[in-house]
Scaffold this motif. Structure first.
Motif, PDB file in Angstrom:
ATOM      1  N   UNK A   1       7.934  -0.947  -0.322  1.00  0.00           N
ATOM      2  CA  UNK A   1       8.138  -0.472  -1.681  1.00  0.00           C
ATOM      3  C   UNK A   1       7.819   0.993  -1.801  1.00  0.00           C
ATOM      4  N   UNK A   2       8.123   1.557  -2.934  1.00  0.00           N
ATOM      5  CA  UNK A   2       7.775   2.939  -3.202  1.00  0.00           C
ATOM      6  C   UNK A   2       7.192   3.018  -4.610  1.00  0.00           C
ATOM      7  N   UNK A   3       5.878   3.163  -4.757  1.00  0.00           N
ATOM      8  CA  UNK A   3       4.902   3.371  -3.677  1.00  0.00           C
ATOM      9  C   UNK A   3       4.689   2.120  -2.828  1.00  0.00           C
ATOM     10  N   UNK A   4       4.006   2.301  -1.705  1.00  0.00           N
ATOM     11  CA  UNK A   4       3.665   1.174  -0.843  1.00  0.00           C
ATOM     12  C   UNK A   4       2.557   0.378  -1.516  1.00  0.00           C
ATOM     13  N   UNK A   5       2.714  -0.938  -1.583  1.00  0.00           N
ATOM     14  CA  UNK A   5       1.700  -1.804  -2.192  1.00  0.00           C
ATOM     15  C   UNK A   5       0.945  -2.515  -1.077  1.00  0.00           C
ATOM     16  N   UNK A   6      -0.364  -2.350  -1.068  1.00  0.00           N
ATOM     17  CA  UNK A   6      -1.199  -2.991  -0.052  1.00  0.00           C
ATOM     18  C   UNK A   6      -2.142  -3.979  -0.712  1.00  0.00           C
ATOM     19  N   UNK A   7      -2.321  -5.122  -0.084  1.00  0.00           N
ATOM     20  CA  UNK A   7      -3.312  -6.092  -0.538  1.00  0.00           C
ATOM     21  C   UNK A   7      -4.538  -5.955   0.349  1.00  0.00           C
ATOM     22  N   UNK A   8      -5.673  -5.679  -0.251  1.00  0.00           N
ATOM     23  CA  UNK A   8      -6.914  -5.482   0.496  1.00  0.00           C
ATOM     24  C   UNK A   8      -7.843  -6.656   0.252  1.00  0.00           C
ATOM     25  N   UNK A   9      -8.209  -7.335   1.302  1.00  0.00           N
ATOM     26  CA  UNK A   9      -9.128  -8.469   1.199  1.00  0.00           C
ATOM     27  C   UNK A   9     -10.539  -7.933   1.018  1.00  0.00           C
ATOM     28  N   UNK A  10     -11.226  -8.408  -0.020  1.00  0.00           N
ATOM     29  CA  UNK A  10     -12.592  -7.964  -0.279  1.00  0.00           C
ATOM     30  C   UNK A  10     -13.579  -8.613   0.690  1.00  0.00           C
ATOM     31  N   UNK A  11     -14.778  -8.034   0.808  1.00  0.00           N
ATOM     32  CA  UNK A  11     -15.816  -8.641   1.650  1.00  0.00           C
ATOM     33  C   UNK A  11     -16.199 -10.011   1.111  1.00  0.00           C
ATOM     34  N   UNK A  12     -16.979 -10.785   1.859  1.00  0.00           N
ATOM     35  CA  UNK A  12     -17.389 -12.120   1.404  1.00  0.00           C
ATOM     36  C   UNK A  12     -18.071 -12.081   0.048  1.00  0.00           C
ATOM     37  N   UNK A  13     -17.909 -13.168  -0.704  1.00  0.00           N
ATOM     38  CA  UNK A  13     -18.488 -13.249  -2.051  1.00  0.00           C
ATOM     39  C   UNK A  13     -20.004 -13.070  -2.018  1.00  0.00           C
TER      40      UNK A  13
END
Length: 230
Positions: A113-125
């Protein structure tokens, strides 16, 4: 007559907290705070060379006022190193968050996509809740308030890494998890954990933007830059 020096109080306090986050509490708490402050100033000179640290007496006043604000200091109490260490309860360890990113604990998934969409996994709860509890206790707010603020701080911290290329970082909330059978916000919202487990990061679809994403994923940038198509 010389001009009276002015200091960035917020930055001075941040440096003190950052230093303590790097230290073993048991070791440092047994050292006189005047001596520890010399170590803090050396730490500041190495890592925050743009910030001028005040004299001990000036710093002492700043720190006491800060701890009082968060309910971490009793009037008339001696400001020992053990007392000064309480500043950690009033800060999220931003350096730790950056370490998590740099060491690849974040899983970054790229979508075209434009912009590039990134999914970032968060650290453990568990890690997020440890940070959230310190913040919520200091401000005397709910754990949910702390969780939201921790996640917002992480978003801000990631964007700060490269504000020219990272357009926005926002939490991926699932609204359905808050609704009861009547479609209303559930009153037991505090029991939900985590509030979200990933973030959305929007990055410019340029060569520099793609290199940034590769770096965050901990992989080598390809010799031939294969553009992420729109």
């Amino acid at each position: 007559m010389g001009t009276k020096a002015t200091y960035d109080k917020a930055k001075v306090l941040e440096i003190i907290a950052a230093y303590f986050f790097t230290q073993d509490e048991e070791r440092v708490s047994g050292i006189a705070f005047e001596k520890v402050y010399q170590e803090i100033k050396a730490y500041a000179e190495k890592h925050y060379s743009q910030t001028i640290m005040p004299r001990f007496s000036q710093m002492r006043k700043m720190l006491i006022e800060h701890l009082l604000q968060f309910g971490e200091y009793n009037s008339g109490e001696r400001l020992s190193t053990a007392v000064a260490l309480r500043i950690k309860k009033t800060y999220i360890n931003s350096d730790k968050i950056v370490d998590i990113i740099d060491h690849g604990d974040y899983q970054v998934t790229i979508h075209a996509g434009s912009p590039i969409i990134c999914t970032i996994k968060l650290p453990p709860a568990e890690l997020l809740d440890a940070l959230a509890k310190g913040m919520s206790d200091a401000k005397k707010h709910s754990l949910t308030w702390g969780r939201v603020n921790v996640i917002n701080r992480i978003c801000q911290r990631i964007k700060k890494e490269n504000p020219e290329l990272i357009l926005a970082v926002i939490p991926e909330f699932n609204r359905m998890m808050y609704l009861n059978e009547n479609g209303k916000i559930d009153k037991s919202v505090d029991s939900f954990n985590p509030i979200c487990d990933s973030l959305c990061m929007f990055v410019k679809n340029t060569e520099e933007g793609r290199e940034l994403i590769y770096k965050m994923r901990g992989i080598t940038v390809p010799q031939t830059d294969s553009k992420i198509k729109k």
